[in-house]
Design an enzyme around this catalytic site. Structure first.
Site, PDB file in Angstrom:
ATOM      1  N   ASP A 140     -10.586   3.010   4.067  1.00 57.74           N
ATOM      2  CA  ASP A 140     -11.005   1.634   3.802  1.00 57.74           C
ATOM      3  C   ASP A 140     -12.517   1.529   3.594  1.00 57.74           C
ATOM      4  O   ASP A 140     -13.008   0.511   3.117  1.00 57.74           O
ATOM      5  CB  ASP A 140     -10.657   0.789   5.059  1.00 57.74           C
ATOM      6  CG  ASP A 140      -9.795  -0.389   4.710  1.00 57.74           C
ATOM      7  OD1 ASP A 140      -9.567  -0.608   3.510  1.00 57.74           O
ATOM      8  OD2 ASP A 140      -9.359  -1.091   5.634  1.00 57.74           O
TER       9      ASP A 140
ATOM     10  N   LYS B 206       0.840  -1.198   0.000  1.00 56.92           N
ATOM     11  CA  LYS B 206       0.000   0.000   0.000  1.00 56.92           C
ATOM     12  C   LYS B 206       0.880   1.254   0.000  1.00 56.92           C
ATOM     13  O   LYS B 206       0.639   2.206  -0.742  1.00 56.92           O
ATOM     14  CB  LYS B 206      -0.937  -0.015   1.220  1.00 56.92           C
ATOM     15  CG  LYS B 206      -2.036  -1.055   1.091  1.00 56.92           C
ATOM     16  CD  LYS B 206      -2.771  -1.356   2.386  1.00 56.92           C
ATOM     17  CE  LYS B 206      -3.749  -2.514   2.161  1.00 56.92           C
ATOM     18  NZ  LYS B 206      -4.391  -3.010   3.373  1.00 56.92           N
TER      19      LYS B 206
ATOM     20  N   GLN C  33      -4.728  -1.704   9.605  1.00 56.84           N
ATOM     21  CA  GLN C  33      -4.596  -2.993   8.926  1.00 56.84           C
ATOM     22  C   GLN C  33      -5.230  -4.107   9.763  1.00 56.84           C
ATOM     23  O   GLN C  33      -4.952  -4.225  10.961  1.00 56.84           O
ATOM     24  CB  GLN C  33      -3.101  -3.291   8.674  1.00 56.84           C
ATOM     25  CG  GLN C  33      -2.837  -4.570   7.923  1.00 56.84           C
ATOM     26  CD  GLN C  33      -3.343  -4.547   6.479  1.00 56.84           C
ATOM     27  OE1 GLN C  33      -3.328  -3.513   5.811  1.00 56.84           O
ATOM     28  NE2 GLN C  33      -3.816  -5.677   6.000  1.00 56.84           N
TER      29      GLN C  33
END
Ligand code: NAD
Length: 284
Positions: free
Chosen positions: A119, A52, A96
């Site tokens: 997200d 990422k 995460q």
């Protein structure tokens, strides 16, 4: 058989995002910035987080990995998120997953400012998604839709089955297919006679998290199959939930693993961050 090449779609999207970053920088004299918090050092999660970070750098965005100790307290983790919420130069925040067992994920998701929810997984973002309110969409399902759109796979009026009902993939995937006017069925671990459920669908999105579980007995020549699963076998070889070799021989179209949904998840994360940055700055 059409190979739905997610890498190609992701490269295409990232090229467009690089131009968006230049435009944003011209307007606001800074880069859109994503901060990724990782708790502990699970090897698979570390690989995802680094991918990422590198993808952000590639399109010219700002990015930082914040690595917290696996024993971090709930309060310290939430405090770290609050700092990012309050930092005007941070546009996207991602924690995460998975987080260690002692961490209350619900409280973590509640702490992330939805205006910085890169997200798209906070509860407000989920509510917006199901209410057709303009906001960012969860990255993986959003990537799946973009792959289907890129290859002109019709969804309007078509039958789509999503295998899996998780918060991250299955449920938002169903919401996005519904937005595209597909007739959606969500199958899950409690579904009886899954082969029958899948049989008449035109599109099947597989997100069961079971390595090489779905063979050619589930599919036919009318199926477009998107394999969200990602697994490493004992030899370190990556594969999905679907037995690619035998299933690709019978279906109309299929995504490979690797090179299918994975690259799109990352590209959509960057897209979300840039979108959130623009939305926030436009209101500032
Ligand atoms: P999860 O374990 O949270 O959910 C799996 C879902 O599948 C559950 O809802 C369960 O009911 C259903 N299920 C399990 N076995 C089933 C069966 N035999 N038949 C029907 N349904 C069944 O997993 P998740 O977080 O949704 O992830 C699913 C997979 O996608 C995993 O392999 C994960 O690693 C992968 N993933 C990939 C990406 C990517 O970017 N490529 C992103 C997120 C998740």
């Amino acid at each position: 058989m059409i190979l739905l090449d997610g890498r190609k779609v992701a490269d295409d999207l990232k090229a467009k995002l690089a131009l968006d970053v230049v435009e944003f920088e011209k307007a606001y004299h800074r880069k859109p910035c994503l901060k990724v918090i990782i708790v502990g050092n699970d090897p698979a999660s570390m690989v995802y987080v680094k991918s990422k970070h590198m993808a952000c750098q590639k399109v010219g965005m700002g990015s930082e990995i914040i690595n917290l100790d696996s024993n971090v307290t709930q309060a310290n983790l939430e405090n770290e998120i609050q700092k990012l919420n309050n930092d005007n130069n941070v546009d996207g925040i991602l924690v995460q997953l998975p987080v260690p067992k002692h961490i209350d994920l619900t409280a973590v998701l509640k702490t992330i400012d939805p205006k910085k929810d890169a997200d798209g997984l906070t509860f407000l973002s989920a509510g917006y998604l199901w209410s057709d309110f303009e906001h960012v969409q969860p990255c993986t399902p959003s990537g799946v839709i973009k792959i289907l759109d890129f290859y002109n796979i019709p969804l309007k009026g078509k039958r789509a089955v999503v295998i899996g009902r998780s918060q991250i993939v299955g449920k938002p995937m169903a919401a996005l297919l519904l937005k595209k006017n597909a007739t959606v069925t969500i199958a899950h671990s409690g579904t009886e006679n899954l082969r029958h459920v899948v049989q008449d669908a035109e599109v099947v999105v597989v997100a069961a998290g079971k390595m090489s579980f779905f063979g050619s007995e589930y599919f036919n020549k009318n199926h477009v199959v998107v394999d969200v699963g990602i697994h490493k076998d004992l030899n370190g070889k990556l594969g999905g939930d679907v037995k690619f070799d035998e299933v690709s021989a019978v279906v109309k179209a299929i995504t490979p693993v690797p090179g299918g949904v994975g690259p799109m998840t990352i590209a959509c994360l960057l897209e979300n961050t840039i979108k959130l940055a623009r939305m926030r700055m436009a209101k500032a």
